[in-house]
Design an enzyme around this catalytic site. Structure first.
Site, PDB file in Angstrom:
ATOM      1  CB  SER A 189     -17.012  -3.160 -14.195  1.00  0.00           C
ATOM      2  OG  SER A 189     -15.673  -3.550 -13.626  1.00  0.00           O
ATOM      3  CB  SER A 193     -11.731  -6.940 -14.913  1.00  0.00           C
ATOM      4  OG  SER A 193     -12.299  -5.202 -14.831  1.00  0.00           O
ATOM      5  CG  ASP A 231     -14.914  -1.146 -13.029  1.00  0.00           C
ATOM      6  OD1 ASP A 231     -15.643   0.431 -12.246  1.00  0.00           O
ATOM      7  OD2 ASP A 231     -14.097  -1.562 -13.093  1.00  0.00           O
ATOM      8  CB  ALA A 271     -18.215  -4.212 -23.068  1.00  0.00           C
ATOM      9  N   GLY A 272     -16.385  -2.172 -21.400  1.00  0.00           N
ATOM     10  CA  GLY A 272     -16.763  -1.167 -20.118  1.00  0.00           C
ATOM     11  C   GLY A 272     -17.675  -1.152 -19.644  1.00  0.00           C
ATOM     12  CD  GLU A 281      -8.821  -4.244 -12.463  1.00  0.00           C
ATOM     13  OE1 GLU A 281     -10.013  -5.535 -11.992  1.00  0.00           O
ATOM     14  OE2 GLU A 281      -9.519  -4.393 -13.850  1.00  0.00           O
ATOM     15  CB  THR A 338     -14.975  11.185 -10.600  1.00  0.00           C
ATOM     16  OG1 THR A 338     -15.915   9.833 -10.402  1.00  0.00           O
ATOM     17  CG2 THR A 338     -15.184  12.105 -11.207  1.00  0.00           C
ATOM     18  CE1 TYR A 387      -9.086   3.641 -15.813  1.00  0.00           C
ATOM     19  CE2 TYR A 387      -7.224   3.210 -14.763  1.00  0.00           C
ATOM     20  CZ  TYR A 387      -8.791   3.075 -14.436  1.00  0.00           C
ATOM     21  OH  TYR A 387      -9.017   3.517 -13.473  1.00  0.00           O
TER      22      TYR A 387
HETATM   23  P1  ADP Z   1     -14.049  -4.407 -18.883  1.00  0.00           P
HETATM   24  O1  ADP Z   1     -13.952  -5.204 -17.117  1.00  0.00           O
HETATM   25  O2  ADP Z   1     -14.926  -4.180 -19.025  1.00  0.00           O
HETATM   26  O3  ADP Z   1     -14.642  -6.093 -19.337  1.00  0.00           O
HETATM   27  P2  ADP Z   1     -10.239  -5.336 -18.843  1.00  0.00           P
HETATM   28  O4  ADP Z   1     -10.233  -5.414 -19.774  1.00  0.00           O
HETATM   29  O5  ADP Z   1     -11.072  -4.654 -16.983  1.00  0.00           O
HETATM   30  O6  ADP Z   1     -12.719  -4.985 -19.498  1.00  0.00           O
HETATM   31  O7  ADP Z   1     -11.187  -7.427 -18.136  1.00  0.00           O
HETATM   32  C1  ADP Z   1     -11.687  -7.981 -19.298  1.00  0.00           C
HETATM   33  C2  ADP Z   1     -10.621  -9.127 -18.833  1.00  0.00           C
HETATM   34  O8  ADP Z   1     -10.967  -9.897 -17.532  1.00  0.00           O
HETATM   35  C3  ADP Z   1     -10.564  -9.843 -19.668  1.00  0.00           C
HETATM   36  O9  ADP Z   1     -10.197  -9.859 -20.784  1.00  0.00           O
HETATM   37  C4  ADP Z   1     -10.421 -11.413 -19.656  1.00  0.00           C
HETATM   38  O10 ADP Z   1      -9.164 -11.483 -19.088  1.00  0.00           O
HETATM   39  C5  ADP Z   1     -10.622 -11.240 -18.204  1.00  0.00           C
HETATM   40  N1  ADP Z   1     -12.263 -12.169 -17.607  1.00  0.00           N
HETATM   41  C6  ADP Z   1     -13.291 -11.040 -17.146  1.00  0.00           C
HETATM   42  N2  ADP Z   1     -14.165 -12.318 -17.229  1.00  0.00           N
HETATM   43  C7  ADP Z   1     -14.142 -13.339 -17.517  1.00  0.00           C
HETATM   44  C8  ADP Z   1     -14.520 -14.877 -18.190  1.00  0.00           C
HETATM   45  N3  ADP Z   1     -16.165 -14.118 -17.569  1.00  0.00           N
HETATM   46  N4  ADP Z   1     -14.400 -15.439 -19.051  1.00  0.00           N
HETATM   47  C9  ADP Z   1     -12.492 -15.528 -18.674  1.00  0.00           C
HETATM   48  N5  ADP Z   1     -12.277 -13.786 -18.275  1.00  0.00           N
HETATM   49  C10 ADP Z   1     -12.741 -13.197 -18.505  1.00  0.00           C
HETATM   50 MG    MG Z   2     -12.058  -4.252 -16.126  1.00  0.00          MG
END
Ligand code: ADP
Ligand code: MG
Length: 396
Positions: free
Chosen positions: A130, A132, A176, A127-128, A164, A39, A225
């Site tokens: 966040s 990122s 997020d 893992a959802g 992002e 949303t 997405y």
């Molecule tokens: P989510 O945000 O749900 O975990 P995303 O696909 O949006 O999934 O983001 C995951 C990506 O962010 C990872 O594949 C990596 O590239 C990056 N990332 C985030 N945190 C770390 C971390 N602590 N160490 C290395 N990479 C990270």
């Molecule tokens: Mg993410």
């Protein structure tokens, strides 16, 4: 509380890698989405919570035009990039894109002469939850403090989102980043993504959130997405051409209007918009139920939300459906749904506090039998949002 041992690990690693101490440190939490799915970019409503896992970012400025970044948890991950106009990268260093983007967007060009940076996080990646946004926002706070900027939290959230979009290629909404920044202990974050007004209703003391990572990695960049986002934009345009009032996003369409028009819409757009419009209405109702202490009714909205993800938005997957169905049969479970973008990632369960442990155990066992691998449910209360993290005096 953030993981103090992880912070110490990051600090030692920084000293070893950079040969000096960091001058700034920040912590940004991950988040769980409690109600309101997809949303945010439809200018609607979300209820979410910061969690007590997140990412530390330790940094010190450099003057030679180089940015050096490494990861204390995965010491083989390291990257060096130019301080002036770093570009996104598509190889094993792509994890740095989030930081490259934040640096490019936040560092004042005349003073952007580089940094040494170390990250350390304990959120499972993809893992959802966040990881990122935790990475972007911890970097944003560290850089803000390196330059002594006064950038406000909403602007930091926008910078994280833009990083992002432009550097990682994911057209995420602001959920997020906003949740990571505005989290509060024992409170939910209720955001109106049109006005960006944030409220923080108390989270009931007699409940816990249980987050169960399916281990199915959602791959947002390659996955559906962005396609879902396009469907939502097309559905909004479809209603715009027909409704007698302005429609700038699906937020502007009511369920009554959807019911009137759905049969005439392209079926895929009818399903996608039913999800978003239904989710917005569920968040509004959910806030009311929370206020009235009707947790059972709130939980039912979570189950409805999951069903809508499964059938309308089609952003669930068999592992998520399995855990939600399993949770639904356990005593003490009030609600359960997928959390975040979907296509994998985590389920969030709303549980009565005294039964949270036994629910987590039951889910772990069921998942082991069904998926043949170990799953580690987290029992959580909403946690505090992103902030600078105090460095020990001796390291200054
Ligand atoms: P989510 O945000 O749900 O975990 P995303 O696909 O949006 O999934 O983001 C995951 C990506 O962010 C990872 O594949 C990596 O590239 C990056 N990332 C985030 N945190 C770390 C971390 N602590 N160490 C290395 N990479 C990270
Ligand atoms: Mg993410």
């Amino acid at each position: 509380m953030p993981n103090e041992a992880l912070f110490q690990q990051a600090l030692s690693f920084f000293i070893q890698r950079a040969g000096r101490t960091p001058t700034v440190a920040a912590f940004a939490p991950g988040r769980v989405e409690v109600l309101g799915n997809h949303t945010d970019y439809n200018e609607g409503f979300v209820l979410s919570a910061a969690i007590d896992r997140g990412t530390f970012f330790l940094a010190a400025p450099r003057t030679d035009g180089r940015c050096r970044l490494s990861d204390a948890v995965h010491p083989d991950l390291q990257s060096e990039f130019p301080a002036a106009n770093p570009s996104p990268i598509k190889n094993q260093e792509s994890w740095t894109n989030y930081v490259r983007g934040v640096w490019a967007l936040l560092a004042p060009p005349e003073r952007a002469t580089g940094f040494d940076g170390v990250i350390a996080g304990d959120i499972p990646l993809g893992a959802g939850l966040s990881s990122s946004a935790a990475l972007e926002i911890s970097a944003a706070i560290a850089f803000r403090d390196i330059f002594g900027l006064k950038t406000d939290p909403l602007e930091l959230a926008r910078i994280g989102q833009a990083a992002e979009h432009r550097y990682a290629g994911v057209k995420c909404g602001l959920l997020d980043q906003v949740t990571s920044l505005f989290g509060q202990l024992d409170h939910l974050v209720e955001t109106d993504f049109r006005s960006l007004n944030v409220r923080r209703p108390p989270f009931p003391a007699n409940a816990r959130l249980i987050v169960c990572n399916t281990g199915v990695k959602h791959q947002l960049v390659e996955s559906a997405y962005n396609e879902r986002r396009t469907h939502c934009e097309e559905a909004a345009a479809w209603f715009r051409a027909r409704l007698p009032h302005p429609v700038s996003a699906l937020r502007d369409v009511s369920m009554a209007e959807w019911e009137q028009w759905a049969a005439q819409m392209p079926p895929i757009l009818a399903k996608r918009s039913a999800h978003v419009i239904g989710e917005n209405e569920r968040v509004v109702k959910g806030v009311q139920f929370l206020r009235e202490g009707r947790l059972d009714r709130f939980g039912r909205l979570m189950f409805e939300s999951h069903a809508s993800s499964r059938y309308n938005f089609q952003n669930s997957c068999p592992a998520l459906d399995f855990l939600v169905e399993r949770a639904q049969r356990l005593p003490g479970v009030l609600g359960a749904r997928l959390s975040g973008g979907g296509f994998g990632g985590s389920v969030v369960v709303l549980a009565e506090t005294p039964r949270a442990e036994s629910i987590a155990t039951a889910l772990r066992r069921s998942a082991e039998m069904e998926f043949g691998r170990t799953l580690d449910p987290l029992i959580l209360r909403p946690s505090e949002g992103a902030r600078p993290f105090p460095l020990p005096l001796r390291s200054k």
